[in-house]
Scaffold this active site. Structure first.
Site, mmCIF file in Angstrom:
data_model
loop_
_atom_site.group_PDB
_atom_site.id
_atom_site.type_symbol
_atom_site.label_atom_id
_atom_site.label_comp_id
_atom_site.label_asym_id
_atom_site.label_seq_id
_atom_site.Cartn_x
_atom_site.Cartn_y
_atom_site.Cartn_z
ATOM 1 N N GLY A 188 -5.677 -25.794 -4.404
ATOM 2 C CA GLY A 188 -6.607 -27.265 -4.860
ATOM 3 C C GLY A 188 -5.628 -28.469 -4.564
ATOM 4 O O GLY A 188 -5.951 -29.387 -5.371
ATOM 5 N N ASN A 190 -6.080 -30.407 -2.182
ATOM 6 C CA ASN A 190 -7.090 -31.519 -1.855
ATOM 7 C C ASN A 190 -7.520 -32.132 -2.949
ATOM 8 O O ASN A 190 -7.853 -33.136 -3.088
ATOM 9 C CB ASN A 190 -7.838 -31.007 -0.606
ATOM 10 N N MET A 220 -13.447 -20.518 -0.190
ATOM 11 C CA MET A 220 -13.437 -19.220 0.860
ATOM 12 C C MET A 220 -14.782 -18.563 0.818
ATOM 13 O O MET A 220 -14.884 -17.667 1.579
ATOM 14 C CB MET A 220 -12.463 -18.446 0.574
ATOM 15 N N LYS A 221 -15.865 -19.170 0.083
ATOM 16 C CA LYS A 221 -16.972 -18.444 0.251
ATOM 17 C C LYS A 221 -18.056 -19.220 0.906
ATOM 18 O O LYS A 221 -18.127 -20.553 0.999
ATOM 19 C CB LYS A 221 -17.630 -17.832 -1.317
ATOM 20 N N LEU A 278 -21.952 -20.805 0.575
ATOM 21 C CA LEU A 278 -22.750 -21.227 -0.377
ATOM 22 C C LEU A 278 -24.070 -20.711 -0.141
ATOM 23 O O LEU A 278 -24.647 -20.344 0.761
ATOM 24 C CB LEU A 278 -22.752 -22.726 -0.443
ATOM 25 N N ASN A 298 -16.863 -30.231 3.526
ATOM 26 C CA ASN A 298 -15.873 -29.465 3.578
ATOM 27 C C ASN A 298 -14.668 -30.101 4.433
ATOM 28 O O ASN A 298 -14.856 -31.009 5.221
ATOM 29 C CB ASN A 298 -16.264 -28.263 4.474
ATOM 30 N N HIS A 316 -11.412 -29.279 7.068
ATOM 31 C CA HIS A 316 -11.060 -28.079 7.739
ATOM 32 C C HIS A 316 -9.795 -28.570 8.718
ATOM 33 O O HIS A 316 -9.558 -29.747 9.100
ATOM 34 C CB HIS A 316 -12.096 -27.673 8.878
HETATM 35 C C1 GRF Z 1 -6.865 -27.034 3.315
HETATM 36 O O1 GRF Z 1 -5.938 -26.844 4.419
HETATM 37 C C2 GRF Z 1 -8.105 -27.189 3.864
HETATM 38 O O2 GRF Z 1 -8.073 -27.669 4.948
HETATM 39 C C3 GRF Z 1 -8.773 -25.718 3.906
HETATM 40 O O3 GRF Z 1 -8.174 -25.092 2.773
HETATM 41 C C4 GRF Z 1 -6.925 -25.495 2.419
HETATM 42 C C5 GRF Z 1 -7.029 -25.916 1.059
HETATM 43 O O4 GRF Z 1 -5.612 -26.161 0.587
HETATM 44 N N1 GRF Z 1 -10.286 -25.733 4.095
HETATM 45 P P1 GRF Z 1 -5.529 -26.685 -0.939
HETATM 46 O O5 GRF Z 1 -6.317 -25.558 -1.630
HETATM 47 O O6 GRF Z 1 -6.644 -27.953 -1.200
HETATM 48 O O7 GRF Z 1 -4.122 -27.123 -1.403
#
Ligand code: GRF
Length: 198
Positions: free
Chosen positions: A11, A13, A89-90, A92, A106, A108
């Site tokens: 988490g 981000n 990781m899932k 929706l 999202n 990436h």
């Molecule tokens: C990030 O690299 C994002 O691009 C990808 O998953 C990672 C999540 O990192 N979808 P965090 O949980 O926000 O540290």
């Protein structure tokens, strides 16, 4: 703008977005956090920040459509305007996707449409970028649809790939940009500079 988060692991981000809300750089409110991982740092961060949080997974909601409905209900209960996936990781479910169509983002860790799709997550992405001999990589923020990484691209940032990069060093350079681009993009949506399809 009330933000509903979905996240599975660290988490970082989500934390960058929460911090931007707290500093006033992003005029939005973190309204609720949902994780499919009961032990995730994401949920610990939400607790520290005093944000309503829920552990919801196929274990807590096993019936068909049950998890989808529970996620949707939580977002509606907390008056969520925009859904932010941050390392979720899932896939929706159809109810959440349709109710929040065009309002689910999202992030990436590569320049989509390259290096996306099933299996392209975490270090797999950075390993593939290096193996392909790419000179640059980056970050993509896109809308979420039924597939992995195929929704409309709304923002990108680029980083160089260095000759001596390992997947780990590249991941760190990309993540630094993720933490800037996500809050910045959300603020562009808040001020109407970026329009999401309705
Ligand atoms: C990030 O690299 C994002 O691009 C990808 O998953 C990672 C999540 O990192 N979808 P965090 O949980 O926000 O540290």
């Amino acid at each position: 703008m009330n933000i509903g988060f979905l996240a599975s692991h660290g988490g970082s981000n989500m934390q960058a977005i929460i911090d931007a809300c707290k500093s006033g750089q992003l005029k939005a409110t973190p309204a609720v956090v949902i994780s499919n991982n009961g032990d995730s740092t994401t949920l610990a961060r939400a607790k520290t920040e005093g944000i309503p949080r829920y552990y919801m997974s196929g274990k807590t909601h096993p019936g068909p459509g049950e998890l989808d409905q529970a996620i949707l209900d939580a977002f509606l209960r907390h008056s969520v305007d925009i859904v932010v996936l941050a390392g979720y990781m899932k896939k929706l479910g159809p109810k959440t996707l349709s109710r929040f169509q065009g309002k689910i983002l999202n992030i990436h860790p590569a320049l989509l449409p390259k290096f996306g799709g099933e299996g392209m997550y975490g270090m797999n992405v950075h390993k593939a970028v290096i193996a392909a001999g790419e000179r640059e990589s980056g970050v993509t923020i896109h809308l979420v649809d039924e597939q992995y990484d195929t929704g409309a691209i709304i923002a990108q940032a680029r980083v160089p790939v260095m000759p001596d990069d390992t997947p780990e060093t590249l991941a760190a350079r990309v993540l630094e940009q993720e933490h800037l681009l996500y809050p910045e993009t959300l603020q562009r949506i808040v001020i109407g500079e970026l329009h999401l399809p309705s």
